[in-house]
Design an enzyme around this catalytic site. Structure first.
Site, short mmCIF file in Angstrom:
data_model
loop_
_atom_site.label_atom_id
_atom_site.label_comp_id
_atom_site.label_asym_id
_atom_site.label_seq_id
_atom_site.Cartn_x
_atom_site.Cartn_y
_atom_site.Cartn_z
N LYS A 50 0.85 -1.21 0.00
CA LYS A 50 0.00 0.00 0.00
C LYS A 50 0.88 1.25 0.00
O LYS A 50 2.07 1.19 0.31
CB LYS A 50 -0.89 -0.01 1.24
CG LYS A 50 -0.12 0.00 2.57
CD LYS A 50 -1.03 -0.30 3.76
CE LYS A 50 -0.24 -0.36 5.05
NZ LYS A 50 -1.04 -0.90 6.16
N TYR A 91 15.44 31.31 4.11
CA TYR A 91 14.31 32.14 4.53
C TYR A 91 14.41 32.56 6.00
O TYR A 91 14.78 31.77 6.87
CB TYR A 91 12.99 31.38 4.37
CG TYR A 91 12.54 31.26 2.93
CD1 TYR A 91 12.33 32.39 2.15
CD2 TYR A 91 12.31 30.01 2.36
CE1 TYR A 91 11.90 32.28 0.83
CE2 TYR A 91 11.88 29.89 1.05
CZ TYR A 91 11.67 31.03 0.29
OH TYR A 91 11.25 30.92 -1.01
C1 LIG Z 1 -0.26 -1.95 6.81
C2 LIG Z 1 -0.84 -3.24 7.27
C3 LIG Z 1 -0.02 -4.36 7.51
C4 LIG Z 1 1.50 -4.32 7.49
O1 LIG Z 1 1.96 -3.90 8.75
P1 LIG Z 1 3.53 -3.79 9.07
O2 LIG Z 1 3.58 -3.35 10.48
O3 LIG Z 1 4.07 -2.77 8.14
O4 LIG Z 1 4.11 -5.14 8.84
C5 LIG Z 1 -0.64 -5.56 7.81
N1 LIG Z 1 -1.99 -5.65 7.90
C6 LIG Z 1 -2.80 -4.59 7.71
C7 LIG Z 1 -4.26 -4.76 7.86
C8 LIG Z 1 -2.26 -3.34 7.41
O5 LIG Z 1 -3.06 -2.29 7.24
#
Ligand SMILES: *Cc1c(COP(=O)(O)O)cnc(C)c1O
Length: 366
Positions: free
Chosen positions: A37, A263
Site C-alpha cells: 500500500k 528564509y
Molecule cells: C499496513 C498493514 C499491515 C502491514 O503492517 P507492518 O507493520 O508494516 O508489517 C498488515 N496488515 C494490515 C491490515 C495493514 O493495514
C-alpha cells in the site's frame, strides 16, 4: 523523464534478502502476503509487485481500490487484497479481479448483492474481525448474525478471516496481544461452523511475525519488515535497507562570517563558510523540521548538517571541512539508522519517513 538528480533507489537485492529472511521465519505451510500500500511504503508499487511476481509470494495487499487497479493495469496477476474498500468501489473491484475486505454488514451484503446480480461464482473475499484494534471489522457480538448471513452468501468464497494486532511490537502489551490472538481463534472457529469449507486465518503483521510465531496461522501480512525494519536494533540489523534517497550538490557558495542562509535568516555564519545547495526540499518529502541543524546528510562519507530553513525545492547544507565539489553525490539516507534518526528527530516512525517521499522524486530500481 525527469533528470533532476534527486532519486529514490530501490535496492532489488535488499528486497530479495529481506524476503528470504522472513521466509525462513515462517512455517513452510504459512502463506506470505506482502503489503504494498501507499506506493509500497513510499517506494514504487509497480516495481515491487513486478519483483514479487517472480519471488514465490502468495498475495499482495493495498489499502485502496485505486491502488489495486493500478497494479492490474500494469499486468500484475497475483491475488490482491484491498484492505479498505468502499461500497462505491465494488463494481471496479470485480472488473479488475481484486479481492475486497468486507468489514461490516453493509459491505458484506452489498458485495454479495453485486456478486449475485453479476452471477459470479465463488468470488474471493476476505472478512475482517475486530479483536481490539477498533479500526475496521466485525466485533465478537456481531458473530451470531454474521454466521447466519454467511450461510446465504451463495456467490462468495470467503478466502480468509483476518484481524489486526494493535501492539504486536510492544512487549508491555503482551497480555493484550495474546488476548487478541485467543479471541481471533475463538471467533474463527465459531465462524467456520457456518461454512462447508475452512477459510485461511491471518493476524500477524511484521512485528507479529517476529514476536508471536504461534500466531502465524495460514498466512502472514508482511509490511515494514520487507522494507528493512524489524522491531528493534537486532532484528533490523538482520535486514537490508530497501530505499536509498540520494541527490547531488547543485551549487557551492562561499559566505562571509555574519551572513545568513535561507528564509528568515535562521542561520548566521559564525565564520567564513562553504555551503552546499541541494535540489530537494520539503515538497520532496524532506521534513521541514529537519532544518536548522536538526537533520543531516552525507557527502563523501562525511556528515553534513542541514542549515537554515528547508525550502520547498531546496535544502542547504554546511560543507565546512568537507572535501567536495559541485555535482558530488549526497546521501539523504541509505541505511535504516539514517531513517530511524530522521524519524526520531521529527517525532515519527520509519513508516512515515518512507511514505512521505513524494511522487515528484524519481524512482530507480537498482
Ligand atoms: C499496513 C498493514 C499491515 C502491514 O503492517 P507492518 O507493520 O508494516 O508489517 C498488515 N496488515 C494490515 C491490515 C495493514 O493495514
Amino acid at each position: 523523464m525527469s533528470n533532476n538528480p534527486t532519486v529514490l533507489e530501490i535496492d532489488t537485492s535488499a528486497i530479495k534478502h529481506n524476503l528470504l529472511y522472513f521466509k525462513s521465519k515462517i512455517h513452510e505451510t504459512t502463506k506470505l502476503l506482502v503489503v504494498i500500500k501507499a506506493f509500497a511504503y513510499g517506494s514504487d508499487a509497480l516495481a515491487i509487485a513486478n519483483i514479487l511476481e517472480k519471488q514465490n509470494v502468495d498475495y499482495l495487499a493495498v489499502a485502496y481500490t485505486d491502488e489495486g487497479v493500478a497494479l492490474r493495469k500494469a499486468n500484475i496477476t497475483l491475488p490482491i487484497l484491498i484492505l479498505h474498500p468502499q461500497v462505491d468501489n465494488f463494481e471496479t473491484i470485480v472488473d479488475y479481479n481484486l479481492e475486497p475486505n468486507l468489514y461490516n454488514f453493509k459491505t458484506l451484503n452489498y458485495f454479495n448483492e453485486i456478486a449475485s446480480v453479476k452471477k459470479l461464482k465463488e468470488y474471493p473475499v476476505h472478512i475482517k474481525i475486530n479483536t481490539g484494534m477498533n479500526r475496521l471489522g466485525f466485533k465478537e457480538n456481531d458473530i451470531p448474525q454474521l454466521k447466519s448471513e454467511l450461510k446465504k452468501m451463495d456467490n462468495l468464497k470467503i478466502v480468509s478471516f483476518y484481524s489486526h494486532l494493535a501492539a504486536s511490537e510492544d512487549f508491555s502489551e503482551k497480555n493484550f496481544t495474546k488476548h487478541q490472538i485467543d479471541s481471533f481463534v475463538r471467533i474463527t472457529d465459531s465462524l467456520n461452523e457456518s461454512l462447508s469449507y475452512i477459510p485461511l486465518k491471518h493476524i500477524s503483521n511484521t512485528s507479529g511475525i517476529i514476536n508471536y510465531p504461534e500466531a502465524q496461522f495460514d498466512m502472514v501480512r508482511l509490511g515494514i519488515g520487507f522494507y528493512g525494519f524489524g522491531n528493534d536494533k537486532l532484528e533490523t540489523s538482520k535486514l537490508k535497507n530497501v530505499c536509498n534517497l540520494k541527490t547531488k550538490i547543485s551549487q557551492i557558495q562561499f559566505i562571509k562570517k555574519g551572513e545568513t542562509v535561507s528564509y528568515n535568516r535562521k542561520y548566521i555564519a559564525n565564520s567564513d563558510s562553504k555551503i552546499g545547495i541541494l535540489p530537494l526540499g520539503y515538497a520532496d518529502g524532506l521534513n521541514r523540521n529537519l532544518g536548522n541543524k536538526v537533520g543531516s546528510v552525507y557527502v563523501n562519507s562525511e556528515k553534513a548538517h542541514i542549515i537554515g530553513t528547508i525550502c520547498m525545492d531546496i535544502t542547504i547544507i554546511d560543507l565546512n571541512g568537507i572535501d567536495c565539489k559541485e555535482g558530488d553525490e549526497v546521501i539523504i539516507f541509505n541505511h535504516q539508522d539514517h531513517i530511524l534518526e530522521m524519524a526520531n528527530k521529527t517525532t515519527t516512525i520509519s513508516y512515515e519517513i518512507l511514505t512521505s517521499i513524494s511522487q515528484r522524486v524519481r524512482r530507480k530500481r537498482v
